[in-house]
Design an enzyme around this catalytic site. Structure first.
Site, PDB file in Angstrom:
ATOM      1  N   GLY A   1     104.917  59.161  32.044  1.00  0.00           N
ATOM      2  CA  GLY A   1     105.999  59.927  32.654  1.00  0.00           C
ATOM      3  C   GLY A   1     106.462  59.252  33.924  1.00  0.00           C
TER       4      GLY A   1
ATOM      5  N   GLN B   1     110.226  58.861  42.180  1.00  0.00           N
ATOM      6  CA  GLN B   1     109.165  57.837  42.287  1.00  0.00           C
ATOM      7  C   GLN B   1     109.740  56.425  42.425  1.00  0.00           C
ATOM      8  OE1 GLN B   1     106.885  59.668  38.777  1.00  0.00           O
ATOM      9  NE2 GLN B   1     105.217  58.849  40.022  1.00  0.00           N
TER      10      GLN B   1
ATOM     11  N   CYS C   1      98.594  59.437  38.350  1.00  0.00           N
ATOM     12  CA  CYS C   1      99.957  59.426  38.894  1.00  0.00           C
ATOM     13  C   CYS C   1     100.271  58.002  39.336  1.00  0.00           C
ATOM     14  CB  CYS C   1     100.064  60.377  40.085  1.00  0.00           C
ATOM     15  SG  CYS C   1     101.720  60.402  40.799  1.00  0.00           S
ATOM     16  N   LEU C   2     101.427  57.511  38.919  1.00  0.00           N
ATOM     17  CA  LEU C   2     101.789  56.125  39.262  1.00  0.00           C
ATOM     18  C   LEU C   2     102.028  55.965  40.764  1.00  0.00           C
ATOM     19  CD1 LEU C   2     104.129  55.439  36.195  1.00  0.00           C
ATOM     20  CD2 LEU C   2     101.731  54.778  36.486  1.00  0.00           C
TER      21      LEU C   2
ATOM     22  N   HIS D   1     103.741  68.200  35.679  1.00  0.00           N
ATOM     23  CA  HIS D   1     103.447  67.183  36.694  1.00  0.00           C
ATOM     24  C   HIS D   1     104.754  66.548  37.191  1.00  0.00           C
ATOM     25  CE1 HIS D   1     100.969  63.504  38.050  1.00  0.00           C
ATOM     26  NE2 HIS D   1     102.217  63.055  38.074  1.00  0.00           N
ATOM     27  N   GLU D   2     105.649  66.226  36.253  1.00  0.00           N
ATOM     28  CA  GLU D   2     106.904  65.546  36.627  1.00  0.00           C
ATOM     29  C   GLU D   2     107.856  66.503  37.358  1.00  0.00           C
ATOM     30  OE1 GLU D   2     106.889  62.451  36.482  1.00  0.00           O
ATOM     31  OE2 GLU D   2     105.191  62.226  35.121  1.00  0.00           O
TER      32      GLU D   2
ATOM     33  N   HIS E   1     107.021  66.610  40.860  1.00  0.00           N
ATOM     34  CA  HIS E   1     107.593  65.484  41.622  1.00  0.00           C
ATOM     35  C   HIS E   1     108.994  65.829  42.121  1.00  0.00           C
ATOM     36  CE1 HIS E   1     104.789  62.155  41.457  1.00  0.00           C
ATOM     37  NE2 HIS E   1     104.663  62.209  40.144  1.00  0.00           N
TER      38      HIS E   1
HETATM   39  O1  K1U Z   1     104.210  60.897  37.093  1.00  0.00           O
HETATM   40  C1  K1U Z   1     103.519  59.896  37.031  1.00  0.00           C
HETATM   41  O2  K1U Z   1     103.166  59.357  38.056  1.00  0.00           O
HETATM   42  C2  K1U Z   1     103.105  59.347  35.698  1.00  0.00           C
HETATM   43  C3  K1U Z   1     101.772  59.881  35.211  1.00  0.00           C
HETATM   44  C4  K1U Z   1     102.031  61.073  34.311  1.00  0.00           C
HETATM   45  C5  K1U Z   1     100.878  61.957  33.983  1.00  0.00           C
HETATM   46  C6  K1U Z   1      99.687  61.456  33.492  1.00  0.00           C
HETATM   47  C7  K1U Z   1      98.643  62.308  33.154  1.00  0.00           C
HETATM   48  C8  K1U Z   1      98.819  63.662  33.294  1.00  0.00           C
HETATM   49  C9  K1U Z   1      99.975  64.158  33.790  1.00  0.00           C
HETATM   50  C10 K1U Z   1     101.018  63.309  34.109  1.00  0.00           C
HETATM   51  C11 K1U Z   1     101.103  58.747  34.430  1.00  0.00           C
HETATM   52  O3  K1U Z   1     101.606  58.285  33.460  1.00  0.00           O
HETATM   53  S1  K1U Z   1      99.587  58.172  35.029  1.00  0.00           S
HETATM   54  C12 K1U Z   1      99.129  56.920  33.821  1.00  0.00           C
HETATM   55  C13 K1U Z   1      98.655  57.490  32.532  1.00  0.00           C
HETATM   56  O4  K1U Z   1      98.362  58.659  32.437  1.00  0.00           O
HETATM   57  C14 K1U Z   1      98.557  56.610  31.334  1.00  0.00           C
HETATM   58  C15 K1U Z   1      98.799  55.262  31.391  1.00  0.00           C
HETATM   59  C16 K1U Z   1      98.691  54.477  30.267  1.00  0.00           C
HETATM   60  C17 K1U Z   1      98.347  55.025  29.068  1.00  0.00           C
HETATM   61  C18 K1U Z   1      98.093  56.367  28.980  1.00  0.00           C
HETATM   62  C19 K1U Z   1      98.206  57.167  30.113  1.00  0.00           C
HETATM   63 ZN    ZN Z   2     102.991  61.460  39.203  1.00  0.00          ZN
END
Ligand code: K1U
Ligand code: ZN
Length: 174
Positions: free
Chosen positions: A46, A51, A94-95, A136-137, A140
């Site tokens: 996401g 972001q 979260c990125l 989660h998004e 943000h």
């Molecule tokens: O919003 C963000 O920063 C992105 C976040 C979204 C998210 C992940 C987990 C639960 C709720 C919301 C991410 O994508 S973190 C990275 C991640 O979860 C992932 C990366 C590579 C493969 C699978 C998952």
């Molecule tokens: Zn996030």
């Protein structure tokens, strides 16, 4: 498509509330395409426009697995119309908080209204990881990060470490 830089906490922009999108035009579609490329490259499931420093109520999501066909979802001006009483717990990342993960409790199901990539009004009923990711998004878009649900002690510790991490990153770039 252009890969954009992802902001890392602490950054005051991440704490601002995003503004509604007024119209779905060519420029907005280019921004959504850039967000998708940025999310896939990270990699993540996401990304909210804030972001990458753009204060618009715009989200991209793709929870498909590595070997599955890509299934991107573009959510413009999403609004939650229903949250279930049932709660689920998911280990969120979260990125904008690289290398940190925490078990977060959220309503297990949610329904949303939104506008899609083609500018059409849509409704979506989500459960499981999709529901978690949407919530989660949308957080943000309202300047909320998952660390806000942790104790002050844990949150302060993570922010302190991220300040150090960002200093090291800047040293490498300079
Ligand atoms: O919003 C963000 O920063 C992105 C976040 C979204 C998210 C992940 C987990 C639960 C709720 C919301 C991410 O994508 S973190 C990275 C991640 O979860 C992932 C990366 C590579 C493969 C699978 C998952
Ligand atoms: Zn996030």
């Amino acid at each position: 498509m252009t890969k954009r830089n992802i902001l890392i906490e602490p950054d005051p922009i991440l704490r601002k509330k995003s503004d509604p999108v007024e119209k779905v035009d060519k420029e907005l579609k280019k921004l959504m395409d850039d967000m998708l490329e940025t999310m896939y490259a990270a990699p993540g499931i996401g990304l909210a426009a804030v972001q990458i420093g753009i204060l618009k109520r715009l989200i991209v999501i793709d929870i498909s697995k590595e070997k599955e066909k890509k299934n991107p979802l573009f959510l413009i001006n999403p609004s939650i119309t229903f949250k279930s009483k049932k709660i689920s717990t998911y280990e969120e990342g979260c990125l904008s908080l690289p290398n940190y993960f925490a078990e977060i409790e959220r309503p297990a199901e949610c329904h949303i209204d939104y506008i899609n990539y083609d500018g059409k009004k849509k409704e979506l009923k989500a459960s499981g990881l999709l529901s978690t990711c949407i919530q989660h998004e949308i957080d943000h878009l309202n300047g909320i990060l998952f660390i806000d649900y942790l104790s002050k002690l844990k949150k302060d510790m993570i922010i302190k470490k991220l300040v150090k991490y960002k200093k090291e990153l800047n040293k490498v770039v300079l």
